[in-house]
Motif scaffolding. Structure first.
Motif, mmCIF file in Angstrom:
data_model
loop_
_atom_site.group_PDB
_atom_site.id
_atom_site.type_symbol
_atom_site.label_atom_id
_atom_site.label_comp_id
_atom_site.label_asym_id
_atom_site.label_seq_id
_atom_site.Cartn_x
_atom_site.Cartn_y
_atom_site.Cartn_z
ATOM 1 N N GLU B 37 5.174 -38.604 -13.490
ATOM 2 C CA GLU B 37 3.752 -38.737 -13.183
ATOM 3 C C GLU B 37 3.542 -39.120 -11.732
ATOM 4 O OE1 GLU B 37 0.829 -38.082 -14.739
ATOM 5 O OE2 GLU B 37 2.165 -37.033 -16.103
ATOM 6 N N ARG B 39 5.466 -38.450 -9.323
ATOM 7 C CA ARG B 39 5.807 -37.278 -8.521
ATOM 8 C C ARG B 39 4.614 -36.320 -8.451
ATOM 9 N NH1 ARG B 39 10.158 -36.180 -11.394
ATOM 10 N NH2 ARG B 39 11.527 -37.533 -10.232
ATOM 11 N N LEU B 40 3.986 -36.115 -9.606
ATOM 12 C CA LEU B 40 2.835 -35.216 -9.630
ATOM 13 C C LEU B 40 1.630 -35.829 -8.915
ATOM 14 C CD1 LEU B 40 3.271 -33.872 -13.258
ATOM 15 C CD2 LEU B 40 3.365 -32.521 -11.163
ATOM 16 N N ARG B 42 1.731 -37.708 -6.378
ATOM 17 C CA ARG B 42 1.988 -37.526 -4.948
ATOM 18 C C ARG B 42 1.681 -36.085 -4.530
ATOM 19 N NH1 ARG B 42 8.032 -38.023 -2.600
ATOM 20 N NH2 ARG B 42 7.641 -37.269 -0.504
ATOM 21 N N LEU B 43 2.086 -35.160 -5.380
ATOM 22 C CA LEU B 43 1.832 -33.756 -5.074
ATOM 23 C C LEU B 43 0.335 -33.475 -5.019
ATOM 24 C CD1 LEU B 43 2.617 -30.748 -4.812
ATOM 25 C CD2 LEU B 43 2.639 -30.659 -7.315
ATOM 26 N N PHE B 44 -0.384 -33.944 -6.028
ATOM 27 C CA PHE B 44 -1.811 -33.611 -6.079
ATOM 28 C C PHE B 44 -2.576 -34.286 -4.943
ATOM 29 C CE2 PHE B 44 -1.046 -33.062 -10.873
ATOM 30 C CZ PHE B 44 -0.603 -31.765 -10.668
ATOM 31 N N ALA B 46 -1.335 -34.720 -2.047
ATOM 32 C CA ALA B 46 -1.040 -33.860 -0.893
ATOM 33 C C ALA B 46 -1.895 -32.604 -0.935
ATOM 34 C CB ALA B 46 0.445 -33.496 -0.877
ATOM 35 N N LEU B 47 -2.102 -32.081 -2.127
ATOM 36 C CA LEU B 47 -2.954 -30.892 -2.246
ATOM 37 C C LEU B 47 -4.391 -31.230 -1.867
ATOM 38 C CD1 LEU B 47 -1.736 -29.225 -5.577
ATOM 39 C CD2 LEU B 47 -1.175 -28.590 -3.232
ATOM 40 N N ASP B 48 -4.832 -32.428 -2.232
ATOM 41 C CA ASP B 48 -6.175 -32.856 -1.825
ATOM 42 C C ASP B 48 -6.303 -32.774 -0.310
ATOM 43 O OD1 ASP B 48 -7.036 -33.344 -4.374
ATOM 44 O OD2 ASP B 48 -6.596 -35.493 -4.312
ATOM 45 N N GLU B 50 -4.556 -30.980 1.734
ATOM 46 C CA GLU B 50 -4.530 -29.587 2.201
ATOM 47 C C GLU B 50 -5.871 -28.914 1.985
ATOM 48 O OE1 GLU B 50 -1.426 -27.084 1.998
ATOM 49 O OE2 GLU B 50 -0.105 -28.601 2.842
ATOM 50 N N ARG B 282 -9.954 -36.365 -10.096
ATOM 51 C CA ARG B 282 -9.404 -35.034 -10.309
ATOM 52 C C ARG B 282 -10.279 -34.242 -11.260
ATOM 53 N NH1 ARG B 282 -4.050 -36.141 -10.957
ATOM 54 N NH2 ARG B 282 -4.193 -36.428 -8.736
#
Lengths: 193, 315
Positions: B37, B39-40, B42-44, B46-48, B50, B282
Protein backbone atom coordinates in the motif's frame (compact mmCIF):
# COMPACT_ATOMS: atom_id res chain seq x y z
CA UNK A 1 1.15 -21.78 -21.22
CA UNK A 2 2.95 -20.28 -24.15
CA UNK A 3 4.70 -16.99 -24.08
CA UNK A 4 2.26 -14.24 -24.82
CA UNK A 5 -0.66 -16.17 -23.45
CA UNK A 6 -1.10 -13.77 -20.59
CA UNK A 7 -4.53 -12.31 -20.92
CA UNK A 8 -4.85 -8.90 -22.40
CA UNK A 9 -6.56 -6.12 -20.57
CA UNK A 10 -9.80 -6.91 -22.29
CA UNK A 11 -9.51 -10.54 -21.47
CA UNK A 12 -9.67 -10.26 -17.73
CA UNK A 13 -12.88 -9.57 -15.96
CA UNK A 14 -11.54 -6.98 -13.61
CA UNK A 15 -9.07 -5.17 -15.75
CA UNK A 16 -9.81 -1.92 -17.39
CA UNK A 17 -10.23 -1.70 -21.10
CA UNK A 18 -7.79 0.62 -22.70
CA UNK A 19 -9.29 3.52 -24.50
CA UNK A 20 -8.06 6.97 -25.22
CA UNK A 21 -9.70 9.20 -22.73
CA UNK A 22 -7.86 11.83 -20.80
CA UNK A 23 -10.47 11.92 -18.08
CA UNK A 24 -10.53 8.25 -17.30
CA UNK A 25 -6.93 7.36 -17.99
CA UNK A 26 -5.76 7.90 -14.48
CA UNK A 27 -8.18 5.65 -12.70
CA UNK A 28 -7.79 2.97 -15.31
CA UNK A 29 -4.06 3.08 -14.84
CA UNK A 30 -4.48 2.87 -11.08
CA UNK A 31 -6.48 -0.31 -11.53
CA UNK A 32 -3.80 -1.81 -13.74
CA UNK A 33 -1.09 -0.70 -11.36
CA UNK A 34 -2.82 -2.32 -8.41
CA UNK A 35 -3.44 -5.52 -10.29
CA UNK A 36 0.14 -5.85 -11.43
CA UNK A 37 1.93 -4.45 -8.41
CA UNK A 38 2.64 -7.80 -6.73
CA UNK A 39 3.87 -9.29 -9.95
CA UNK A 40 6.16 -6.34 -10.64
CA UNK A 41 7.65 -6.51 -7.16
CA UNK A 42 8.27 -10.22 -7.57
CA UNK A 43 9.85 -9.68 -10.96
CA UNK A 44 12.13 -6.92 -9.72
CA UNK A 45 13.11 -8.98 -6.71
CA UNK A 46 14.09 -11.79 -8.99
CA UNK A 47 16.67 -9.45 -10.49
CA UNK A 48 17.63 -7.03 -7.76
CA UNK A 49 18.85 -7.92 -4.30
CA UNK A 50 18.17 -4.81 -2.20
CA UNK A 51 14.59 -4.12 -1.18
CA UNK A 52 15.03 -0.34 -1.28
CA UNK A 53 16.37 -0.52 -4.81
CA UNK A 54 13.39 -2.69 -5.75
CA UNK A 55 11.07 -0.03 -4.36
CA UNK A 56 12.77 2.69 -6.38
CA UNK A 57 12.69 0.63 -9.55
CA UNK A 58 9.03 -0.17 -8.94
CA UNK A 59 8.25 3.55 -8.88
CA UNK A 60 10.39 4.25 -11.92
CA UNK A 61 8.77 1.42 -13.86
CA UNK A 62 5.23 2.44 -13.07
CA UNK A 63 5.87 6.09 -13.80
CA UNK A 64 7.52 5.19 -17.08
CA UNK A 65 4.52 3.03 -17.94
CA UNK A 66 2.19 5.91 -17.15
CA UNK A 67 4.17 8.28 -19.33
CA UNK A 68 4.29 5.79 -22.18
CA UNK A 69 0.72 4.60 -21.91
CA UNK A 70 0.00 6.02 -25.33
CA UNK A 71 2.50 3.60 -26.80
CA UNK A 72 0.95 0.60 -25.16
CA UNK A 73 -0.66 -1.85 -27.60
CA UNK A 74 -4.06 -2.46 -26.10
CA UNK A 75 -4.40 -5.81 -27.77
CA UNK A 76 -1.53 -7.18 -25.75
CA UNK A 77 -1.20 -8.08 -22.12
CA UNK A 78 -0.12 -5.39 -19.74
CA UNK A 79 2.16 -7.58 -17.61
CA UNK A 80 4.83 -8.37 -20.23
CA UNK A 81 4.83 -4.75 -21.37
CA UNK A 82 5.41 -3.64 -17.80
CA UNK A 83 8.19 -6.20 -17.32
CA UNK A 84 9.81 -4.98 -20.52
CA UNK A 85 10.04 -1.49 -19.08
CA UNK A 86 11.27 -2.87 -15.76
CA UNK A 87 13.97 -4.91 -17.46
CA UNK A 88 15.36 -1.88 -19.26
CA UNK A 89 15.48 0.05 -16.01
CA UNK A 90 17.18 -2.83 -14.20
CA UNK A 91 19.83 -3.06 -16.90
CA UNK A 92 20.37 0.67 -16.71
CA UNK A 93 20.74 0.39 -12.95
CA UNK A 94 23.21 -2.47 -13.37
CA UNK A 95 25.42 -0.27 -15.51
CA UNK A 96 25.99 1.96 -12.49
CA UNK A 97 25.51 -0.46 -9.61
CA UNK A 98 26.45 -3.90 -10.85
CA UNK A 99 26.56 -5.39 -7.36
CA UNK A 100 22.89 -4.67 -6.77
CA UNK A 101 21.75 -6.81 -9.65
CA UNK A 102 21.66 -10.57 -9.89
CA UNK A 103 22.34 -12.52 -13.04
CA UNK A 104 20.40 -10.96 -15.89
CA UNK A 105 21.93 -12.02 -19.14
CA UNK A 106 19.56 -12.58 -22.03
CA UNK A 107 19.15 -16.27 -21.35
CA UNK A 108 18.14 -15.73 -17.73
CA UNK A 109 15.87 -12.86 -18.64
CA UNK A 110 14.12 -14.98 -21.23
CA UNK A 111 13.72 -17.83 -18.77
CA UNK A 112 12.40 -15.48 -16.09
CA UNK A 113 9.95 -13.90 -18.51
CA UNK A 114 8.60 -17.33 -19.37
CA UNK A 115 8.16 -18.17 -15.71
CA UNK A 116 6.43 -14.92 -14.90
CA UNK A 117 4.13 -15.30 -17.88
CA UNK A 118 3.16 -18.73 -16.66
CA UNK A 119 2.80 -17.58 -13.09
CA UNK A 120 0.86 -14.45 -13.91
CA UNK A 121 -1.42 -15.33 -16.76
CA UNK A 122 -3.85 -12.95 -15.11
CA UNK A 123 -3.51 -10.68 -12.10
CA UNK A 124 -5.36 -13.14 -9.90
CA UNK A 125 -3.19 -15.96 -11.21
CA UNK A 126 -0.09 -14.36 -9.78
CA UNK A 127 -1.71 -14.17 -6.37
CA UNK A 128 -2.63 -17.82 -6.72
CA UNK A 129 1.01 -18.55 -7.44
CA UNK A 130 1.94 -16.83 -4.22
CA UNK A 131 -0.68 -18.89 -2.41
CA UNK A 132 0.85 -22.05 -3.85
CA UNK A 133 4.23 -20.87 -2.72
CA UNK A 134 2.89 -20.50 0.82
CA UNK A 135 1.56 -24.04 0.64
CA UNK A 136 4.86 -25.32 -0.64
CA UNK A 137 6.68 -23.45 2.08
CA UNK A 138 4.64 -25.28 4.65
CA UNK A 139 5.77 -28.60 3.21
CA UNK A 140 9.47 -27.88 3.52
CA UNK A 141 11.56 -29.62 6.17
CA UNK A 142 11.57 -27.52 9.32
CA UNK A 143 15.20 -26.39 9.10
CA UNK A 144 14.80 -25.22 5.53
CA UNK A 145 11.48 -23.57 6.20
CA UNK A 146 12.82 -21.74 9.24
CA UNK A 147 15.84 -20.52 7.33
CA UNK A 148 13.68 -19.18 4.53
CA UNK A 149 11.23 -17.52 6.87
CA UNK A 150 13.96 -15.83 8.84
CA UNK A 151 15.72 -14.69 5.69
CA UNK A 152 12.72 -13.55 3.70
CA UNK A 153 9.90 -12.81 6.12
CA UNK A 154 12.10 -11.38 8.84
CA UNK A 155 14.63 -9.95 6.44
CA UNK A 156 17.59 -11.25 8.44
CA UNK A 157 21.05 -11.54 6.97
CA UNK A 158 22.82 -14.88 6.66
CA UNK A 159 24.82 -14.25 9.81
CA UNK A 160 21.69 -13.32 11.75
CA UNK A 161 19.81 -16.33 10.48
CA UNK A 162 22.72 -18.52 11.45
CA UNK A 163 22.87 -17.02 14.92
CA UNK A 164 19.16 -17.53 15.36
CA UNK A 165 19.34 -21.14 14.18
CA UNK A 166 22.64 -22.05 15.77
CA UNK A 167 24.20 -22.72 12.39
CA UNK A 168 27.07 -21.34 10.37
CA UNK A 169 26.54 -18.90 7.54
CA UNK A 170 27.58 -21.55 5.09
CA UNK A 171 25.02 -23.95 6.49
CA UNK A 172 22.31 -21.30 6.23
CA UNK A 173 23.31 -20.54 2.68
CA UNK A 174 22.97 -24.20 1.76
CA UNK A 175 19.63 -24.44 3.49
CA UNK A 176 18.37 -21.48 1.52
CA UNK A 177 19.65 -22.95 -1.73
CA UNK A 178 18.05 -26.27 -1.03
CA UNK A 179 14.86 -24.63 0.17
CA UNK A 180 14.53 -22.58 -3.00
CA UNK A 181 15.17 -25.63 -5.11
CA UNK A 182 12.53 -27.66 -3.29
CA UNK A 183 10.10 -24.78 -3.56
CA UNK A 184 10.71 -24.61 -7.29
CA UNK A 185 10.07 -28.33 -7.58
CA UNK A 186 6.94 -28.02 -5.49
CA UNK A 187 5.66 -25.14 -7.61
CA UNK A 188 6.46 -27.15 -10.70
CA UNK A 189 4.44 -30.06 -9.41
CA UNK A 190 1.64 -27.61 -8.70
CA UNK A 191 1.73 -26.40 -12.26
CA UNK A 192 3.92 -23.35 -11.78
CA UNK A 193 7.43 -23.52 -13.12
CA UNK B 1 23.13 -11.94 1.64
CA UNK B 2 20.22 -14.24 0.97
CA UNK B 3 20.04 -13.86 -2.79
CA UNK B 4 21.07 -16.75 -5.01
CA UNK B 5 24.78 -16.80 -5.59
CA UNK B 6 25.60 -16.78 -9.32
CA UNK B 7 28.64 -18.97 -8.66
CA UNK B 8 26.26 -21.70 -7.62
CA UNK B 9 24.02 -21.29 -10.65
CA UNK B 10 26.08 -21.90 -13.74
CA UNK B 11 23.11 -23.38 -15.52
CA UNK B 12 20.72 -20.82 -16.99
CA UNK B 13 17.57 -22.66 -16.01
CA UNK B 14 18.85 -23.26 -12.51
CA UNK B 15 19.75 -19.60 -12.17
CA UNK B 16 16.40 -18.43 -13.47
CA UNK B 17 14.59 -20.92 -11.26
CA UNK B 18 16.47 -19.78 -8.17
CA UNK B 19 15.94 -16.12 -8.96
CA UNK B 20 12.28 -16.71 -9.74
CA UNK B 21 11.68 -18.35 -6.38
CA UNK B 22 13.77 -15.66 -4.72
CA UNK B 23 11.53 -13.03 -6.29
CA UNK B 24 8.36 -14.79 -5.19
CA UNK B 25 9.67 -15.19 -1.67
CA UNK B 26 10.52 -11.52 -1.58
CA UNK B 27 6.89 -10.78 -2.40
CA UNK B 28 5.77 -12.86 0.56
CA UNK B 29 7.66 -10.84 3.13
CA UNK B 30 5.76 -9.93 6.24
CA UNK B 31 5.73 -6.28 5.33
CA UNK B 32 4.36 -6.79 1.88
CA UNK B 33 0.71 -6.02 2.67
CA UNK B 34 1.45 -2.72 4.32
CA UNK B 35 4.47 -2.16 2.16
CA UNK B 36 2.43 -2.72 -0.95
CA UNK B 37 0.00 0.00 0.00
CA UNK B 38 2.81 2.39 0.82
CA UNK B 39 4.39 1.61 -2.50
CA UNK B 40 1.17 2.40 -4.33
CA UNK B 41 0.58 5.52 -2.25
CA UNK B 42 3.97 6.77 -3.29
CA UNK B 43 3.23 6.00 -6.92
CA UNK B 44 -0.14 7.71 -6.94
CA UNK B 45 1.28 10.77 -5.24
CA UNK B 46 3.89 10.92 -7.97
CA UNK B 47 1.16 10.63 -10.57
CA UNK B 48 -0.66 13.51 -8.90
CA UNK B 49 2.44 15.58 -9.38
CA UNK B 50 2.75 14.57 -13.00
CA UNK B 51 -0.87 15.37 -13.71
CA UNK B 52 -0.59 18.73 -12.02
CA UNK B 53 2.26 19.48 -14.35
CA UNK B 54 0.18 18.43 -17.34
CA UNK B 55 3.19 18.10 -19.52
CA UNK B 56 2.85 14.49 -20.48
CA UNK B 57 0.99 13.46 -23.56
CA UNK B 58 -0.52 10.10 -22.91
CA UNK B 59 -3.18 7.68 -23.85
CA UNK B 60 -5.79 6.65 -21.33
CA UNK B 61 -7.59 3.64 -20.09
CA UNK B 62 -10.96 3.09 -18.66
CA UNK B 63 -13.20 0.33 -17.65
CA UNK B 64 -15.66 -0.67 -20.29
CA UNK B 65 -17.75 -2.60 -17.86
CA UNK B 66 -18.91 0.20 -15.69
CA UNK B 67 -16.84 3.18 -16.63
CA UNK B 68 -16.45 4.74 -13.25
CA UNK B 69 -18.28 1.94 -11.58
CA UNK B 70 -14.85 0.40 -11.53
CA UNK B 71 -14.12 2.47 -8.50
CA UNK B 72 -17.04 2.50 -6.16
CA UNK B 73 -16.76 3.83 -2.70
CA UNK B 74 -18.52 2.86 0.42
CA UNK B 75 -17.95 5.03 3.41
CA UNK B 76 -19.29 3.29 6.43
CA UNK B 77 -20.89 5.56 8.93
CA UNK B 78 -20.56 4.96 12.61
CA UNK B 79 -20.44 8.36 14.21
CA UNK B 80 -22.24 9.65 11.23
CA UNK B 81 -22.44 13.29 12.12
CA UNK B 82 -19.43 13.95 14.22
CA UNK B 83 -17.43 15.76 11.61
CA UNK B 84 -19.77 18.68 11.15
CA UNK B 85 -18.78 22.06 12.39
CA UNK B 86 -21.49 23.32 14.67
CA UNK B 87 -22.12 26.85 13.45
CA UNK B 88 -25.88 26.79 13.72
CA UNK B 89 -26.77 26.13 17.36
CA UNK B 90 -30.13 24.59 16.59
CA UNK B 91 -28.67 22.35 13.90
CA UNK B 92 -25.71 21.64 16.11
CA UNK B 93 -27.84 20.34 18.91
CA UNK B 94 -29.29 17.67 16.62
CA UNK B 95 -25.82 16.63 15.60
CA UNK B 96 -24.54 16.49 19.16
CA UNK B 97 -27.53 14.46 20.26
CA UNK B 98 -27.03 12.06 17.37
CA UNK B 99 -23.39 11.52 18.18
CA UNK B 100 -24.27 10.77 21.78
CA UNK B 101 -27.14 8.50 20.76
CA UNK B 102 -24.85 6.60 18.39
CA UNK B 103 -22.38 5.95 21.17
CA UNK B 104 -25.05 4.31 23.28
CA UNK B 105 -27.16 2.60 20.63
CA UNK B 106 -27.00 -1.13 21.27
CA UNK B 107 -27.48 -2.14 17.68
CA UNK B 108 -28.29 -0.58 14.35
CA UNK B 109 -28.49 -1.69 10.78
CA UNK B 110 -28.08 0.74 7.92
CA UNK B 111 -28.72 -0.02 4.31
CA UNK B 112 -26.06 1.32 1.99
CA UNK B 113 -26.67 2.51 -1.56
CA UNK B 114 -23.98 3.88 -3.81
CA UNK B 115 -24.81 5.74 -6.99
CA UNK B 116 -21.78 6.41 -9.08
CA UNK B 117 -23.19 8.26 -12.01
CA UNK B 118 -26.89 8.94 -11.80
CA UNK B 119 -28.72 8.98 -8.53
CA UNK B 120 -31.93 8.10 -10.32
CA UNK B 121 -30.42 4.90 -11.64
CA UNK B 122 -30.10 1.57 -9.91
CA UNK B 123 -27.43 1.73 -7.23
CA UNK B 124 -24.07 0.45 -8.38
CA UNK B 125 -23.51 -1.10 -5.02
CA UNK B 126 -25.80 -2.05 -2.20
CA UNK B 127 -25.07 -3.40 1.21
CA UNK B 128 -25.74 -3.43 4.88
CA UNK B 129 -23.82 -1.94 7.73
CA UNK B 130 -24.39 -3.38 11.20
CA UNK B 131 -23.15 -1.53 14.23
CA UNK B 132 -23.10 -1.91 17.97
CA UNK B 133 -22.17 1.19 19.95
CA UNK B 134 -19.51 2.04 17.45
CA UNK B 135 -17.43 -0.80 18.83
CA UNK B 136 -18.48 -3.57 16.49
CA UNK B 137 -19.01 -3.27 12.82
CA UNK B 138 -19.97 -5.59 10.03
CA UNK B 139 -20.39 -4.60 6.41
CA UNK B 140 -21.72 -6.86 3.76
CA UNK B 141 -21.95 -5.40 0.28
CA UNK B 142 -22.68 -6.68 -3.15
CA UNK B 143 -21.81 -5.37 -6.58
CA UNK B 144 -22.05 -7.20 -9.85
CA UNK B 145 -22.42 -10.59 -8.26
CA UNK B 146 -19.47 -10.26 -5.93
CA UNK B 147 -19.57 -10.00 -2.19
CA UNK B 148 -17.65 -7.97 0.28
CA UNK B 149 -17.55 -8.90 3.94
CA UNK B 150 -15.52 -6.97 6.43
CA UNK B 151 -15.82 -6.06 10.04
CA UNK B 152 -14.42 -5.07 13.33
CA UNK B 153 -14.94 -6.56 16.78
CA UNK B 154 -13.17 -6.70 20.10
CA UNK B 155 -10.46 -8.88 18.55
CA UNK B 156 -9.68 -6.50 15.73
CA UNK B 157 -10.54 -5.89 12.13
CA UNK B 158 -10.89 -8.45 9.39
CA UNK B 159 -12.17 -9.07 5.93
CA UNK B 160 -12.91 -12.04 3.74
CA UNK B 161 -10.72 -12.07 0.67
CA UNK B 162 -11.75 -12.94 -2.87
CA UNK B 163 -11.16 -16.61 -2.24
CA UNK B 164 -13.33 -16.69 0.81
CA UNK B 165 -10.43 -16.83 3.23
CA UNK B 166 -10.41 -14.84 6.43
CA UNK B 167 -7.79 -12.10 6.56
CA UNK B 168 -7.13 -10.41 9.87
CA UNK B 169 -5.88 -6.89 10.04
CA UNK B 170 -3.39 -5.82 12.65
CA UNK B 171 -0.59 -3.36 13.09
CA UNK B 172 1.49 -5.04 10.45
CA UNK B 173 -1.44 -5.51 8.12
CA UNK B 174 -3.52 -2.35 8.35
CA UNK B 175 -7.05 -2.00 7.12
CA UNK B 176 -6.74 -2.16 3.37
CA UNK B 177 -7.96 0.85 1.53
CA UNK B 178 -9.44 -1.06 -1.32
CA UNK B 179 -11.34 -4.25 -1.64
CA UNK B 180 -11.89 -5.99 -4.93
CA UNK B 181 -15.48 -6.68 -5.71
CA UNK B 182 -15.72 -8.13 -9.15
CA UNK B 183 -14.50 -5.38 -11.38
CA UNK B 184 -15.13 -2.75 -8.76
CA UNK B 185 -12.68 -1.42 -6.26
CA UNK B 186 -14.42 -0.70 -3.03
CA UNK B 187 -13.10 1.66 -0.43
CA UNK B 188 -14.34 0.69 2.99
CA UNK B 189 -13.85 2.59 6.11
CA UNK B 190 -15.68 3.80 9.15
CA UNK B 191 -16.44 7.41 9.70
CA UNK B 192 -14.96 7.05 13.14
CA UNK B 193 -11.73 6.32 11.42
CA UNK B 194 -12.29 9.05 8.90
CA UNK B 195 -12.99 11.85 11.32
CA UNK B 196 -9.42 12.97 11.95
CA UNK B 197 -9.00 13.78 8.31
CA UNK B 198 -12.19 15.57 7.69
CA UNK B 199 -10.68 19.02 7.80
CA UNK B 200 -12.62 22.10 8.63
CA UNK B 201 -16.06 20.69 8.09
CA UNK B 202 -19.33 22.19 7.05
CA UNK B 203 -21.76 25.01 7.54
CA UNK B 204 -24.96 23.41 8.69
CA UNK B 205 -28.56 24.54 8.85
CA UNK B 206 -31.65 23.15 10.44
CA UNK B 207 -34.32 22.83 7.76
CA UNK B 208 -37.30 21.81 9.86
CA UNK B 209 -38.97 18.43 9.97
CA UNK B 210 -39.72 15.99 7.20
CA UNK B 211 -41.46 12.66 6.99
CA UNK B 212 -39.44 10.08 5.08
CA UNK B 213 -41.17 7.38 3.06
CA UNK B 214 -39.53 4.70 5.11
CA UNK B 215 -40.65 6.18 8.40
CA UNK B 216 -44.30 7.19 7.96
CA UNK B 217 -45.75 9.20 10.79
CA UNK B 218 -42.33 10.16 12.08
CA UNK B 219 -41.31 13.78 11.77
CA UNK B 220 -37.58 13.68 11.36
CA UNK B 221 -35.43 16.71 11.91
CA UNK B 222 -33.43 17.55 8.84
CA UNK B 223 -30.04 19.18 8.87
CA UNK B 224 -28.14 20.09 5.74
CA UNK B 225 -24.44 20.76 5.60
CA UNK B 226 -22.34 22.36 2.90
CA UNK B 227 -18.61 22.06 2.88
CA UNK B 228 -16.92 25.23 4.00
CA UNK B 229 -14.02 24.99 1.59
CA UNK B 230 -14.61 25.56 -2.09
CA UNK B 231 -12.57 22.55 -3.05
CA UNK B 232 -11.65 19.40 -1.28
CA UNK B 233 -12.08 15.70 -1.18
CA UNK B 234 -14.95 15.42 1.25
CA UNK B 235 -18.57 15.43 0.18
CA UNK B 236 -19.73 18.83 -0.92
CA UNK B 237 -23.12 18.36 0.65
CA UNK B 238 -24.31 16.27 3.55
CA UNK B 239 -27.96 15.78 4.43
CA UNK B 240 -29.01 14.21 7.70
CA UNK B 241 -32.35 13.18 9.11
CA UNK B 242 -32.68 12.49 12.83
CA UNK B 243 -35.21 10.40 14.70
CA UNK B 244 -37.19 12.78 16.93
CA UNK B 245 -37.26 10.28 19.80
CA UNK B 246 -34.02 8.33 19.71
CA UNK B 247 -32.00 11.14 18.09
CA UNK B 248 -30.25 8.56 15.93
CA UNK B 249 -29.44 9.39 12.34
CA UNK B 250 -32.06 7.63 10.26
CA UNK B 251 -30.74 8.74 6.92
CA UNK B 252 -27.54 10.26 5.68
CA UNK B 253 -26.75 11.39 2.17
CA UNK B 254 -23.31 12.40 0.99
CA UNK B 255 -23.09 14.20 -2.32
CA UNK B 256 -20.26 15.26 -4.53
CA UNK B 257 -21.47 17.77 -7.11
CA UNK B 258 -19.11 17.31 -9.97
CA UNK B 259 -19.88 18.58 -13.43
CA UNK B 260 -20.30 15.55 -15.58
CA UNK B 261 -17.17 14.43 -17.30
CA UNK B 262 -14.83 16.88 -15.68
CA UNK B 263 -14.19 15.27 -12.35
CA UNK B 264 -13.06 17.36 -9.44
CA UNK B 265 -10.00 19.37 -10.17
CA UNK B 266 -7.00 18.35 -8.20
CA UNK B 267 -6.96 20.45 -5.15
CA UNK B 268 -3.79 22.01 -3.96
CA UNK B 269 -4.98 23.09 -0.59
CA UNK B 270 -2.87 21.91 2.34
CA UNK B 271 -3.23 18.19 2.57
CA UNK B 272 -3.62 16.71 6.04
CA UNK B 273 -1.37 13.76 6.57
CA UNK B 274 -4.11 11.36 7.46
CA UNK B 275 -4.64 8.45 5.23
CA UNK B 276 -8.31 9.25 5.04
CA UNK B 277 -7.73 12.44 3.19
CA UNK B 278 -5.80 10.56 0.63
CA UNK B 279 -8.65 8.11 0.22
CA UNK B 280 -11.18 10.78 -0.35
CA UNK B 281 -8.87 12.94 -2.36
CA UNK B 282 -8.33 10.14 -4.79
CA UNK B 283 -12.00 9.41 -4.91
CA UNK B 284 -12.96 12.99 -5.50
CA UNK B 285 -10.27 13.51 -8.03
CA UNK B 286 -11.42 10.74 -10.28
CA UNK B 287 -15.10 10.29 -10.03
CA UNK B 288 -17.14 11.76 -12.80
CA UNK B 289 -20.62 13.13 -12.72
CA UNK B 290 -22.88 13.30 -9.70
CA UNK B 291 -22.48 10.68 -7.09
CA UNK B 292 -24.29 9.88 -3.96
CA UNK B 293 -23.87 7.66 -0.95
CA UNK B 294 -26.92 6.92 1.16
CA UNK B 295 -27.14 5.28 4.55
CA UNK B 296 -30.62 4.61 5.80
CA UNK B 297 -31.52 3.06 9.10
CA UNK B 298 -33.15 -0.28 8.44
CA UNK B 299 -33.76 -1.34 12.00
CA UNK B 300 -32.32 -2.11 15.38
CA UNK B 301 -32.17 -5.90 15.26
CA UNK B 302 -30.89 -8.13 18.00
CA UNK B 303 -27.82 -9.54 16.34
CA UNK B 304 -26.87 -13.11 17.15
CA UNK B 305 -24.13 -13.48 19.71
CA UNK B 306 -21.51 -14.39 17.14
CA UNK B 307 -22.71 -11.96 14.49
CA UNK B 308 -19.59 -9.82 14.59
CA UNK B 309 -17.24 -12.77 14.57
CA UNK B 310 -15.75 -13.32 11.12
CA UNK B 311 -16.22 -17.07 11.36
CA UNK B 312 -19.96 -16.53 11.22
CA UNK B 313 -19.63 -15.08 7.73
CA UNK B 314 -17.28 -17.47 6.03
CA UNK B 315 -19.03 -19.93 3.81
Amino acid sequence: MEAGAEQGVMGHRSVATVETDDHTGREGFEILAREHADMLVGFLRSLVAQADVVDDLFQETMLAAWRRLGDYDRARAFGPWLRGIATKLVLRHRARHARDVMRCDDAVLDALETRFQEAGAAPDAFRETLDRLRTCLGRLPVKLRDAIRLAYEQGLRLREVGKSMGASEEAVKKRLQRGRRLLAECLDSEGVS
Amino acid sequence: MTRPDPRDQVDTDAAAEAQFVHGLLGSLGASEVAGGEQRLDRLFSALDGEEAGSVQKRGGIRSRRFTWAAAAVVVLAIGVAGFLVLRDPSAGSFVENAVEASRNAPSRRYEISVFLTDENATPTLTGELDLVRGEKMLVRAQAHGHDLKAGRNEEGSWFVDAKGALRRIDGDHPWPRWFRLGGAKILVNAVDDLLPGMGDGYDIDYLGTETLARFPGKKCARVAGRRTSSAGPTAERVDLWFDPVTHLVVRMELRWDVPSGTGVAHTHEPVPPQVLHDHLHRLAAHLHGPRLLIFELAGTPDFPEDWFRPEAHIE
